[in-house]
Design an enzyme around this catalytic site. Structure first.
Site, short mmCIF file in Angstrom:
data_model
loop_
_atom_site.label_atom_id
_atom_site.label_comp_id
_atom_site.label_asym_id
_atom_site.label_seq_id
_atom_site.Cartn_x
_atom_site.Cartn_y
_atom_site.Cartn_z
CG ASP A 246 -29.06 27.34 -9.80
OD1 ASP A 246 -28.58 27.65 -8.70
OD2 ASP A 246 -30.18 27.73 -10.19
CG LEU A 247 -25.79 21.42 -7.99
CD1 LEU A 247 -24.74 20.39 -7.57
CD2 LEU A 247 -26.97 20.72 -8.65
CG LEU B 117 -24.12 23.12 -2.84
CD1 LEU B 117 -22.61 22.98 -2.69
CD2 LEU B 117 -24.76 21.77 -3.05
CG HIS B 118 -29.42 26.23 2.80
ND1 HIS B 118 -30.55 26.99 2.76
CD2 HIS B 118 -28.87 26.45 4.01
CE1 HIS B 118 -30.70 27.65 3.89
NE2 HIS B 118 -29.69 27.33 4.68
CG ASP B 119 -26.43 19.99 4.70
OD1 ASP B 119 -26.33 19.96 5.94
OD2 ASP B 119 -26.91 19.07 4.04
N PRO C 63 -21.70 23.58 7.36
CG PRO C 63 -20.75 25.43 8.44
CD PRO C 63 -21.85 24.41 8.58
CG ASN C 64 -17.84 18.34 7.64
OD1 ASN C 64 -16.67 18.43 7.29
ND2 ASN C 64 -18.46 17.18 7.78
NE ARG D 122 -40.97 34.70 -16.64
CZ ARG D 122 -39.91 33.90 -16.40
NH1 ARG D 122 -38.72 34.19 -16.91
NH2 ARG D 122 -40.06 32.83 -15.64
CD GLN E 94 -38.31 33.61 -11.60
OE1 GLN E 94 -38.21 34.18 -10.52
NE2 GLN E 94 -37.36 32.83 -12.06
N GLY F 254 -34.77 31.17 -18.60
CA GLY F 254 -35.20 29.81 -18.89
C GLY F 254 -36.38 29.78 -19.82
NE ARG F 255 -40.27 29.08 -15.99
CZ ARG F 255 -40.80 29.30 -14.80
NH1 ARG F 255 -41.93 28.70 -14.47
NH2 ARG F 255 -40.21 30.10 -13.93
O1 C5P Z 1 -37.69 29.85 -16.48
P1 C5P Z 1 -37.06 31.00 -15.74
O2 C5P Z 1 -36.58 32.10 -16.66
O3 C5P Z 1 -37.93 31.51 -14.63
O4 C5P Z 1 -35.76 30.35 -15.10
C1 C5P Z 1 -34.99 31.01 -14.14
C2 C5P Z 1 -33.94 30.07 -13.63
O5 C5P Z 1 -33.16 30.72 -12.65
C3 C5P Z 1 -34.50 28.80 -13.01
O6 C5P Z 1 -33.71 27.72 -13.49
C4 C5P Z 1 -34.31 28.96 -11.52
O7 C5P Z 1 -33.96 27.76 -10.87
C5 C5P Z 1 -33.15 29.94 -11.45
N1 C5P Z 1 -33.13 30.80 -10.27
C6 C5P Z 1 -34.14 31.67 -9.92
N2 C5P Z 1 -34.06 32.44 -8.79
C7 C5P Z 1 -32.97 32.40 -8.04
C8 C5P Z 1 -31.93 31.54 -8.37
C9 C5P Z 1 -32.03 30.75 -9.51
O8 C5P Z 1 -35.13 31.76 -10.67
N3 C5P Z 1 -32.85 33.19 -6.99
#
Ligand code: C5P
Length: 232
Positions: A59-60, A62-64, A66-67, A180, A188, A208-209
């Site tokens: 999940d990087l 990217l936003h730049d 096009p090249n 959640r 969030q 995640g969390r």
């Molecule tokens: O900890 P949590 O459940 O909030 O993690 C959600 C993950 O999803 C994070 O790693 C966050 O970078 C990613 N994410 C997001 N919203 C987006 C795209 C990715 O929360 N639109």
């Protein structure tokens, strides 16, 4: 690819990441490597996670121009990851460039476009970002642009998944963070439970969390799998 729960492994280094994985006793997982872990460890951590037979979502976002994005995507194509992200706000040409870069190596990395971050509310969109459309309209528009530009799906809240499927087609992937069980009072905003995400049509959820901060990450993961997939 079958519907699944992706664990957002937002750890600060490889030791924390590998210690977390070890709790799962060699189970094959779908893990998300994001900016923190990637900036800390570089591509090696991705290759390590793959060598342990996990699926990897890089999940990087990217936003730049096009090249630049095309060249970065070309490098990413060498990692053999399962998913990678760009920001849909970069525009159609940028999304197409990412797709082109990924096709450099013939592998099956899926390209996902981030619509509106799940931490953004209607109020922030209007008052801070000065975007005058409704959040739902913006998400829908980004999804249509992403599909037109060759993306395989989008990152969106489960709350938007059904509409995206309706306008973009059932095969266009809806990958949803913002999961959640109860209000966590964190960053969030547009959230739902795993069961709601299933009912609303998300193909994948990214959690995640609620897992990584749990005292029982494996038990919590199993509960989320059960609620999202409707089975064990
Ligand atoms: O900890 P949590 O459940 O909030 O993690 C959600 C993950 O999803 C994070 O790693 C966050 O970078 C990613 N994410 C997001 N919203 C987006 C795209 C990715 O929360 N639109």
């Amino acid at each position: 690819m079958a519907r699944d729960v992706i664990i957002a492994c937002d750890f600060s280094n490889r030791i924390e990441f590998l210690e977390f994985l070890s709790k799962f006793n060699k189970r094959k997982l779908f893990v998300k490597v994001g900016l923190e872990l990637f900036c800390s460890e570089g591509p090696d951590i991705v290759l390590r996670a793959k060598s342990m037979e996990n699926k990897v979502f890089l999940d990087l976002k990217l936003h730049d121009i096009p090249n630049t994005v095309e060249k970065a995507a070309r490098k990413i194509s060498e990692f053999g990851v399962d998913m990678v992200t760009v920001h849909a706000a970069g525009g159609r040409e940028m999304i197409s460039a990412a797709k082109k870069g990924l096709s450099f190596r013939k592998n099956s990395t899926l390209l996902l476009a981030v619509t509106v971050l799940t931490s953004i509310s209607q109020e922030i969109l209007t008052k801070e970002l000065l975007i005058n459309n409704t959040l739902d309209e913006v998400v829908k528009n980004y999804a249509l642009d992403a599909r037109e530009s060759g993306a395989d799906g989008v990152i969106c809240s489960p709350l938007e998944a059904a509409e995206i499927k309706r306008v973009c087609g059932r095969d266009f992937l809806a990958v949803s963070p913002g999961i959640r069980y109860e209000s966590a009072n964190d960053d969030q905003v547009r959230v739902s439970t795993p069961k709601q995400a299933r009912e609303l049509g998300s193909d994948f959820i990214v959690v995640g969390r609620p897992i990584t901060n749990s005292r029982d990450p494996v038990g919590q993961y199993d509960k989320i799998i059960k609620d999202f997939l409707g089975k064990m």
